[in-house]
Design a protein around this motif. Structure first.
Motif, PDB file in Angstrom:
ATOM      1  N   ARG A   1       0.853  -1.187   0.000  1.00 17.46           N
ATOM      2  CA  ARG A   1       0.000   0.000   0.000  1.00 17.46           C
ATOM      3  C   ARG A   1       0.889   1.236   0.000  1.00 17.46           C
ATOM      4  NH1 ARG A   1      -5.375  -1.282   1.195  1.00 17.46           N
ATOM      5  NH2 ARG A   1      -5.640  -3.472   0.606  1.00 17.46           N
ATOM      6  N   THR A   2       0.663   2.107  -0.950  1.00 19.28           N
ATOM      7  CA  THR A   2       1.446   3.342  -1.049  1.00 19.28           C
ATOM      8  C   THR A   2       0.513   4.541  -1.101  1.00 19.28           C
ATOM      9  OG1 THR A   2       1.516   3.146  -3.467  1.00 19.28           O
ATOM     10  CG2 THR A   2       3.367   2.217  -2.224  1.00 19.28           C
ATOM     11  N   PRO A   3       0.917   5.658  -0.524  1.00 17.54           N
ATOM     12  CA  PRO A   3       0.047   6.846  -0.518  1.00 17.54           C
ATOM     13  C   PRO A   3      -0.045   7.478  -1.898  1.00 17.54           C
ATOM     14  CG  PRO A   3       2.178   7.374   0.435  1.00 17.54           C
ATOM     15  CD  PRO A   3       2.169   5.886   0.212  1.00 17.54           C
ATOM     16  N   LYS A   4      -1.109   8.223  -2.123  1.00 18.80           N
ATOM     17  CA  LYS A   4      -1.298   8.953  -3.384  1.00 18.80           C
ATOM     18  C   LYS A   4      -0.528  10.265  -3.296  1.00 18.80           C
ATOM     19  CE  LYS A   4      -4.908  10.959  -6.336  1.00 18.80           C
ATOM     20  NZ  LYS A   4      -4.324  10.510  -7.608  1.00 18.80           N
ATOM     21  N   LEU A   5       0.710  10.251  -3.735  1.00 14.37           N
ATOM     22  CA  LEU A   5       1.581  11.409  -3.600  1.00 14.37           C
ATOM     23  C   LEU A   5       1.100  12.594  -4.422  1.00 14.37           C
ATOM     24  CD1 LEU A   5       5.068   9.624  -3.747  1.00 14.37           C
ATOM     25  CD2 LEU A   5       3.783  10.328  -1.717  1.00 14.37           C
ATOM     26  N   SER A   6       0.573  12.312  -5.609  1.00 11.86           N
ATOM     27  CA  SER A   6       0.198  13.402  -6.511  1.00 11.86           C
ATOM     28  C   SER A   6      -1.012  14.188  -6.028  1.00 11.86           C
ATOM     29  CB  SER A   6      -0.083  12.845  -7.914  1.00 11.86           C
ATOM     30  OG  SER A   6      -1.143  11.904  -7.876  1.00 11.86           O
ATOM     31  N   GLY A   7      -1.740  13.668  -5.057  1.00 15.36           N
ATOM     32  CA  GLY A   7      -2.926  14.365  -4.574  1.00 15.36           C
ATOM     33  C   GLY A   7      -2.637  15.417  -3.536  1.00 15.36           C
ATOM     34  N   ASN A   8      -1.390  15.523  -3.095  1.00 17.16           N
ATOM     35  CA  ASN A   8      -1.017  16.474  -2.051  1.00 17.16           C
ATOM     36  C   ASN A   8      -0.263  17.654  -2.665  1.00 17.16           C
ATOM     37  OD1 ASN A   8       0.292  17.840   0.095  1.00 17.16           O
ATOM     38  ND2 ASN A   8       0.224  15.992   1.356  1.00 17.16           N
ATOM     39  N   PRO A   9      -0.761  18.894  -2.500  1.00 15.41           N
ATOM     40  CA  PRO A   9      -0.080  20.054  -3.083  1.00 15.41           C
ATOM     41  C   PRO A   9       1.380  20.171  -2.648  1.00 15.41           C
ATOM     42  CG  PRO A   9      -2.263  20.668  -2.312  1.00 15.41           C
ATOM     43  CD  PRO A   9      -2.029  19.278  -1.825  1.00 15.41           C
ATOM     44  N   VAL A  10       1.681  19.769  -1.420  1.00 15.84           N
ATOM     45  CA  VAL A  10       3.069  19.829  -0.939  1.00 15.84           C
ATOM     46  C   VAL A  10       3.953  18.907  -1.774  1.00 15.84           C
ATOM     47  CG1 VAL A  10       4.612  19.388   1.000  1.00 15.84           C
ATOM     48  CG2 VAL A  10       2.376  20.441   1.408  1.00 15.84           C
ATOM     49  N   ASN A  11       3.449  17.710  -2.057  1.00 21.65           N
ATOM     50  CA  ASN A  11       4.209  16.769  -2.875  1.00 21.65           C
ATOM     51  C   ASN A  11       4.388  17.278  -4.302  1.00 21.65           C
ATOM     52  OD1 ASN A  11       4.475  14.927  -0.765  1.00 21.65           O
ATOM     53  ND2 ASN A  11       2.568  13.890  -1.260  1.00 21.65           N
TER      54      ASN A  11
END
Length: 217
Positions: free
Chosen positions: A185-195
């Motif tokens: 399971r990996t987080p959705k990095l592209s959904g976070n403005p900081v990322n």
């Protein structure tokens, strides 16, 4: 009569080009096309710039789409399908051509490339079918990470003989493909403005690094 009215009410195909998120997506496709071209002619620094900018545009289109108001369900569905098709090119075909190109298009690397393409297509189909898990995470490594990682790995190409590094690339490609279809399971990095900001900084650093390589070459 009802069928005719339904048919005429559909928007023109090319009308979706003016949608800003789709413009971003298509810009990423253009970057991938340039990357493929430069891979074929062996200009790897330029190809890496194209690959990382393709990721940048991909992440930006989702962020823009979520900020925009007034987009219809059809707009979102069209954009999602467009993203999926472009992802196949950007994160499936382009890395495959990278591996083949660096191996001088040796037929011995075709099985490796086939596996990466198959796993990439399965990964994208799985996400298109099931989406994020209940805890808003991906099942398997998101395929856009493949390009981010491969662009970084290519920074070390000069420290190895070309045949050796071609094998390293192939092994890395297989490992990434395995992670794409794994149950991690990996987080959705592209959904976070900081990322997105972090990726933007990374993209600029990568662009400067490879631009310097082009100037030195």
């Amino acid at each position: 009569m009802t069928i005719e009215n339904a048919a005429t009410s559909k928007p023109p195909i090319l009308s979706y080009i003016k949608d800003l998120p789709n413009i971003c997506s298509l810009s990423g496709l253009g970057c991938s096309l340039l990357a493929i071209y430069f891979l074929i002619i062996g200009l790897y620094p330029a190809a890496m710039i194209g690959m990382i900018w393709a990721v940048g545009f991909d992440w930006a289109d989702g962020l823009i789409a979520r900020k925009m108001k007034g987009r219809t369900g059809d707009d979102r569905a069209f954009g999602g399908t467009l993203d999926l098709l472009i992802d196949i090119v950007s994160y499936g075909v382009t890395p495959a051509i990278l591996i083949l190109s660096y191996a001088d298009f040796s037929a011995a690397f075709l099985p490796v490339v086939f596996v990466t393409l198959v796993f990439g297509a399965i990964r994208l189909s799985y996400f298109s079918t099931f989406g994020l898990s209940g805890d808003a995470k991906y099942t398997g490594l998101a395929i856009d990470n493949n390009s981010i990682i491969l662009v970084f790995i290519m920074m070390f190409a000069g420290y190895f003989e070309r045949p050796v590094f071609a094998i390293i690339l192939a092994v890395c490609g297989l490992c990434l493909a395995g992670l794409n279809v794994s149950q991690i399971r990996t987080p959705k990095l592209s959904g976070n403005p900081v990322n997105v900001v972090i990726l933007a900084v990374y993209t600029l650093v990568v662009t400067m690094f490879y631009s310097w390589s082009l100037l030195q070459g």
